[in-house]
Enzyme design. Structure first.
Site, PDB file in Angstrom:
ATOM      1  CB  SER A  60      44.887  42.843  39.126  1.00 14.37           C
ATOM      2  OG  SER A  60      45.689  43.956  39.922  1.00 14.37           O
ATOM      3  CB  ALA A  77      46.650  39.242  38.825  1.00 20.44           C
ATOM      4  CD  GLU A 103      52.919  41.997  45.002  1.00 21.73           C
ATOM      5  OE1 GLU A 103      52.242  43.083  44.986  1.00 21.73           O
ATOM      6  OE2 GLU A 103      52.802  41.074  44.001  1.00 21.73           O
ATOM      7  CG  HIS A 155      50.353  45.707  46.553  1.00 20.41           C
ATOM      8  ND1 HIS A 155      49.995  45.494  44.788  1.00 20.41           N
ATOM      9  CD2 HIS A 155      49.100  45.753  46.975  1.00 20.41           C
ATOM     10  CE1 HIS A 155      48.439  45.551  44.990  1.00 20.41           C
ATOM     11  NE2 HIS A 155      48.095  45.566  46.202  1.00 20.41           N
ATOM     12  CD  GLN A 170      43.372  43.921  35.835  1.00 27.48           C
ATOM     13  OE1 GLN A 170      43.674  42.699  36.230  1.00 27.48           O
ATOM     14  NE2 GLN A 170      42.236  44.467  36.228  1.00 27.48           N
ATOM     15  CG  HIS A 179      47.414  47.165  40.852  1.00 19.18           C
ATOM     16  ND1 HIS A 179      48.052  48.318  41.168  1.00 19.18           N
ATOM     17  CD2 HIS A 179      48.246  46.277  41.159  1.00 19.18           C
ATOM     18  CE1 HIS A 179      49.021  48.135  41.967  1.00 19.18           C
ATOM     19  NE2 HIS A 179      49.125  46.805  41.876  1.00 19.18           N
ATOM     20  CG  ASP A 209      52.484  48.266  42.685  1.00 17.60           C
ATOM     21  OD1 ASP A 209      52.005  47.685  43.876  1.00 17.60           O
ATOM     22  OD2 ASP A 209      52.373  47.826  41.614  1.00 17.60           O
TER      23      ASP A 209
HETATM   24 ZN   LIG Z   1      50.752  46.160  43.064  1.00 22.06          ZN
END
Ligand SMILES: [Zn+2]
Length: 452
Positions: A366, A361, A423, A426, A331, A368, A375
């Site tokens: 995030s 983010a 989103e 997601h 990230q 993630h 995603d």
């Molecule tokens: Zn995502």
């Protein structure tokens, strides 16, 4: 001037003056104007008396002062009483065998009578959990109350209802409206309030078996029947029947994991997981990732693989996973890359950071990084964008993702709560029970977690 005159009254007459006075008694013609002025008024007499009797005068003065002070205190007290309302008497709270006094101003605010839920929990043996400002009182899994400091709503067994006042929660107290409690407690406790003596009495309800001397406390039940539910989790997930078009028995321990809370980690802008967070049970995905090496936490990976098997069996074959777990360092690299791009366009570092935050983010915030979300994309898409909403995959996921423990994490109607724009691509793993409750209730994860 007056003092001088009074002083004069005390000066003994001179011999000459006495002569004149004596003469005046005998002869009418003597000129009396030569005599000193002698004040014979009551006031002057009193002054002369006081001067002769100093001790008496002092006692009088002290008594007068006392009367004045008492009068002033009475006025102040009356004014304060009037400002505090009609009834300023303190309350007596009886909790079982315990009895304590609660100050009127502490329990009566804005016309609402409050009681301390922490004391009631002590008496009834409820389990207390939560943080400093948000506290949960649990009798059993199906019966709990939750209060948040400064909040005018409360949670009863997964349903948010109006509190009828504002809760005050800290480490020592949890003050909630008395009326709320009398309505929320369906059984197990008896409440009585005597307005004449300002006595609140809260007792366990008891029942007796055949052996008449043995009294057993009734179970405590909380319920929402007399409230309007503002927001709530549907409570019937235990009886739900799930239908699958493939055999999922081999994956069920991942789809519906025993430890429900293990997958409810909240990661958002307000709750960053931080630089140090890294899951230890990552598994490389064996479903369609277009050849990319992508990982999720073990149970999430198994559930996703099973879900994509069913999608394919239902005829949806163009969908693949484009991104899932992202480490903190990944990230940072991604975010710094965006910033460098913007700075190359001529922005300052601050401006570049602000621009990057609009679509990415900040590292550490995030979802993630949790290894619990992913995603999706389809063959027709060139980018991650809202066009995913118009795919057969999205329609299938909308109807079936919860059965595999996945939720649409950033719905279009929850932007203000999640802090993320819509989103459709997601998805987040939370386990089947939570996913079903979220699916049925229409809540987002943030809302769901506040109700638990
Ligand atoms: Zn995502």
């Amino acid at each position: 001037m007056e003092n001088k005159e009074q002083d004069r009254n005390d000066i003994p007459l001179s011999e000459e003056e006495i002569k004149i006075l004596k003469a005046s008694v005998n002869a009418e013609k003597v000129d009396r104007s030569k005599l000193p002025h002698y004040d014979n008024s009551d006031r002057a007499k009193l002054w002369r008396y006081i001067k002769k009797n100093k001790v008496f005068a002092t006692i009088c003065a002290v008594l007068a002062l006392c009367v004045a002070v008492t009068l002033i205190l009475c006025v102040v007290f009356a004014v304060r009483k009037a400002m505090d309302g009609e009834n300023k008497d303190d309350f007596t709270v009886i909790l079982g065998d315990d009895r304590y006094t609660a100050k009127y101003k502490d329990v009566m605010r804005d016309g609402v009578l409050y009681v301390d839920m922490r004391k009631i929990a002590d008496y009834t043996g409820l389990t207390v959990s939560g943080s400093k400002t948000s506290v949960k009182f649990t009798y059993d899994d199906d019966n709990y109350l939750r209060f948040e400091n400064g909040n005018d709503s409360a949670v009863i067994n997964g349903s948010m209802v109006e509190l009828g006042g504002v809760a005050v929660v800290n480490e020592k107290i949890c003050e909630v409206p008395y009326d709320f409690l009398t309505k929320a407690v369906g059984d197990g406790l008896r409440f009585t309030l005597d307005r004449e003596t300002n006595t609140i009495k809260i007792m366990r309800r008891m029942y007796t078996t055949d052996d008449k001397d043995v009294f057993i406390p009734k179970e405590i039940h909380f319920y929402t029947d007399s409230f309007t539910v503002l927001m709530g989790i549907a409570q019937n997930t235990n009886d739900m029947e799930y239908e699958y078009s493939i055999d999922v028995s081999a994956f069920m321990s991942s789809i519906d994991p025993k430890d429900q809370n293990a997958y409810l980690l909240l990661a958002n802008k307000q709750n960053p997981v931080g630089a140090d967070y890294a899951p230890t049970d990552l598994k490389v995905l064996e479903c369609n990732t277009k050849g990319k090496r992508i990982s999720l936490r073990y149970d999430a990976a198994i559930a996703l693989e099973a879900m994509m098997m069913e999608m394919i069996s239902d005829g949806i074959t163009d969908t693949f996973v484009t991104s899932a777990y992202r480490s903190y360092s990944y990230q940072v690299g991604l975010f710094e890359g965006y910033i460098e791009d913007h700075m190359a366009e001529g922005m300052t570092r601050e401006e570049a950071e602000a621009a990057a935050l609009e679509y990415s983010a900040r590292p550490g915030t995030s979802e993630h990084q949790t290894g619990l979300c992913l995603d999706f994309m389809t063959e027709d898409m060139s980018d991650l964008d809202e066009s995913f909403e118009n795919t057969a995959a999205f329609r299938w996921l909308s109807d079936n993702a919860y059965k595999y423990g996945f939720i649409l994490r950033y719905p279009s109607n929850k932007v203000d709560t999640t802090g993320y724009k819509y989103e459709p691509w997601h998805y987040r793993f939370v386990g089947r029970t939570a996913a079903t409750e979220i699916y049925n209730s229409g809540l987002c994860l943030e809302e769901y977690l506040t109700l638990n």
